[in-house]
Design a protein around this motif. Structure first.
Motif, mmCIF file in Angstrom:
data_model
loop_
_atom_site.group_PDB
_atom_site.id
_atom_site.type_symbol
_atom_site.label_atom_id
_atom_site.label_comp_id
_atom_site.label_asym_id
_atom_site.label_seq_id
_atom_site.Cartn_x
_atom_site.Cartn_y
_atom_site.Cartn_z
ATOM 1 N N THR A 10 91.439 44.722 30.733
ATOM 2 C CA THR A 10 90.615 44.920 31.919
ATOM 3 C C THR A 10 91.335 44.410 33.165
ATOM 4 N N LEU A 11 91.998 43.282 33.023
ATOM 5 C CA LEU A 11 92.760 42.757 34.168
ATOM 6 C C LEU A 11 93.862 43.741 34.565
ATOM 7 N N ALA A 12 94.552 44.288 33.582
ATOM 8 C CA ALA A 12 95.595 45.278 33.888
ATOM 9 C C ALA A 12 94.997 46.467 34.642
ATOM 10 N N ALA A 13 93.822 46.884 34.219
ATOM 11 C CA ALA A 13 93.159 47.992 34.897
ATOM 12 C C ALA A 13 92.741 47.605 36.317
ATOM 13 N N GLU A 14 92.318 46.359 36.490
ATOM 14 C CA GLU A 14 91.943 45.909 37.841
ATOM 15 C C GLU A 14 93.163 45.874 38.758
ATOM 16 N N HIS A 15 94.302 45.438 38.226
ATOM 17 C CA HIS A 15 95.519 45.460 39.039
ATOM 18 C C HIS A 15 95.773 46.881 39.556
ATOM 19 N N ALA A 16 95.650 47.827 38.643
ATOM 20 C CA ALA A 16 95.883 49.220 39.031
ATOM 21 C C ALA A 16 94.849 49.683 40.052
ATOM 22 N N ALA A 17 93.590 49.301 39.819
ATOM 23 C CA ALA A 17 92.521 49.730 40.724
ATOM 24 C C ALA A 17 92.715 49.140 42.125
ATOM 25 N N VAL A 18 93.120 47.886 42.183
ATOM 26 C CA VAL A 18 93.364 47.263 43.489
ATOM 27 C C VAL A 18 94.471 48.024 44.223
ATOM 28 N N TYR A 19 95.532 48.316 43.506
ATOM 29 C CA TYR A 19 96.659 49.033 44.122
ATOM 30 C C TYR A 19 96.205 50.410 44.621
ATOM 31 N N LEU A 20 95.567 51.146 43.735
ATOM 32 C CA LEU A 20 95.235 52.533 44.066
ATOM 33 C C LEU A 20 94.150 52.636 45.136
ATOM 34 N N THR A 21 93.114 51.804 45.040
ATOM 35 C CA THR A 21 92.085 51.895 46.087
ATOM 36 C C THR A 21 92.656 51.449 47.430
ATOM 37 N N GLY A 22 93.635 50.555 47.403
ATOM 38 C CA GLY A 22 94.307 50.179 48.648
ATOM 39 C C GLY A 22 95.060 51.353 49.252
ATOM 40 N N VAL A 23 95.779 52.074 48.390
ATOM 41 C CA VAL A 23 96.518 53.260 48.858
ATOM 42 C C VAL A 23 95.537 54.318 49.379
ATOM 43 N N TYR A 24 94.479 54.554 48.621
ATOM 44 C CA TYR A 24 93.526 55.590 49.024
ATOM 45 C C TYR A 24 92.823 55.199 50.331
ATOM 46 N N GLY A 25 92.481 53.939 50.447
ATOM 47 C CA GLY A 25 91.834 53.478 51.681
ATOM 48 C C GLY A 25 92.728 53.682 52.879
ATOM 49 N N ALA A 26 94.036 53.503 52.671
ATOM 50 C CA ALA A 26 94.978 53.693 53.776
ATOM 51 C C ALA A 26 95.072 55.165 54.180
ATOM 52 N N HIS A 27 94.715 56.060 53.254
ATOM 53 C CA HIS A 27 94.757 57.488 53.572
ATOM 54 C C HIS A 27 93.449 57.993 54.182
ATOM 55 N N ALA A 28 92.396 57.204 54.098
ATOM 56 C CA ALA A 28 91.093 57.644 54.610
ATOM 57 C C ALA A 28 90.949 57.247 56.078
#
Lengths: 140, 175
Positions: A10-28
């Motif tokens: 779950t922690l590994a998945a959270e690391h990925a989610a933090v990274y990806l939602t950060g990238v997506y937020g930067a595109h919005a």
């Protein structure tokens, strides 16, 4: 799967989610897509908080929390609001399954944490998808 | 010492060294090791989220959940019967309870009977929805409590996914 393995996954998945939602937020765009931007910002903050909580859970078990990868594959393209929304939905959908896995493999306070996380993730998924699911977080 | 290797995360694919360089990103990547996210034995793989879950040794928990869902389904059905104009708004909730009842029936011993508690339906549609939402919140909390009680991991997960599905429906109703 042991509880510790489930927590690490779950922690590994959270690391990925933090990274990806950060990238997506930067595109919005906060001005042109305020709802999507708001959802992504909230999601980013939520996953960051959960990442930190899981790190504590794992450390309290005397284990070394899994580290984040330096980068994750970002789907292409993510230029339009619809593409961004779809990409963010995929993140939530996948991590919801991880929360389900954590429910399955833990008990007591850790399971309660996973239940709350799944509940929150389900609402985010519905906001992004627009329609509800019957069993969010199932292994299907 | 576990060797360094690329892993598949449930949230995203990690970007391995070769892939990142091929993409021209120009930064070195060290892929961390981790456990492969796999569910424990018994998780569902077919079209029914309860398949493989079973309820043993949680039959009593399953019966309690089934009764609670049956009560909720009866309440929604009675509310629609008393206020037909709410049918469209409550259709999703009704479908959800039917799906959840079927999932629970699949893990209960054959022939297990469920008991639905009757719910009085208020006269006005708005009051009826308010009463229903209150009951649904109670159901949600019950499902969470039962998921915590369950000893069988896949069954606990089933209950957790049911609670999450209900949360989504409550968000729809709140729109």
């Amino acid at each position: 799967m042991t509880p510790l393995q489930a927590l690490q996954a779950t922690l590994a998945a959270e690391h990925a989610a933090v990274y990806l939602t950060g990238v997506y937020g930067a595109h919005a765009s906060a001005s042109r897509q305020p709802d999507l931007y708001g959802t992504l910002l909230t999601s980013y903050r939520t996953h960051r908080r959960r990442r930190d909580q899981l790190t504590v859970f794992i450390a309290n078990r005397g284990a070394k929390p899994v580290a984040a990868a330096p980068a994750y594959v970002v789907p292409d393209p993510i230029g339009t609001p619809a593409e961004l929304s779809d990409a963010a939905l995929q993140v939530e959908h996948r991590i919801a399954k991880t929360y389900g896995q954590l429910i399955e493999n833990t008990t007591a306070a850790e399971r309660r944490w996973a239940l709350v996380a799944l509940d929150d993730s389900a609402v985010v998924q519905m906001e992004l998808r627009g329609t509800p699911e019957m069993f969010p977080g199932s292994a299907l | 010492m576990t060797p360094t290797r690329q892993i598949e995360l449930p949230g995203a694919r990690t970007l391995g060294r070769r892939g990142l360089l091929a993409a021209g990103a120009g930064i070195a990547v060290v892929v961390v090791t981790g456990c492969d996210p796999q569910s424990s034995a018994g998780t569902s793989s077919g079209g029914n989220p309860s398949s493989g879950a079973g309820a043993a040794p949680d039959e009593q928990v399953a019966v309690t959940a089934a009764d609670a869902v049956a009560s909720a389904l009866a309440a929604v059905t009675r509310t629609i019967g008393a206020h037909p104009r709410l049918a469209g708004r409550l259709a999703g909730l009704q479908g959800l309870h039917r799906a959840h009842a079927a999932a629970l029936a699949a893990v209960l011993p054959a022939g297990t009977k469920t008991t639905a508690r009757p719910l009085a339906v208020p006269h006005g549609p708005a009051a009826a929805v308010t009463a229903l939402v209150r009951a649904e919140h109670d159901l949600h909390d019950s499902l969470i409590g039962l998921a915590l009680r369950a000893e069988n991991g896949p069954f606990a997960r089933l209950l957790g996914t049911m609670a999450a599905g209900l949360t989504e429906q409550l968000a729809v109703l709140a729109r």
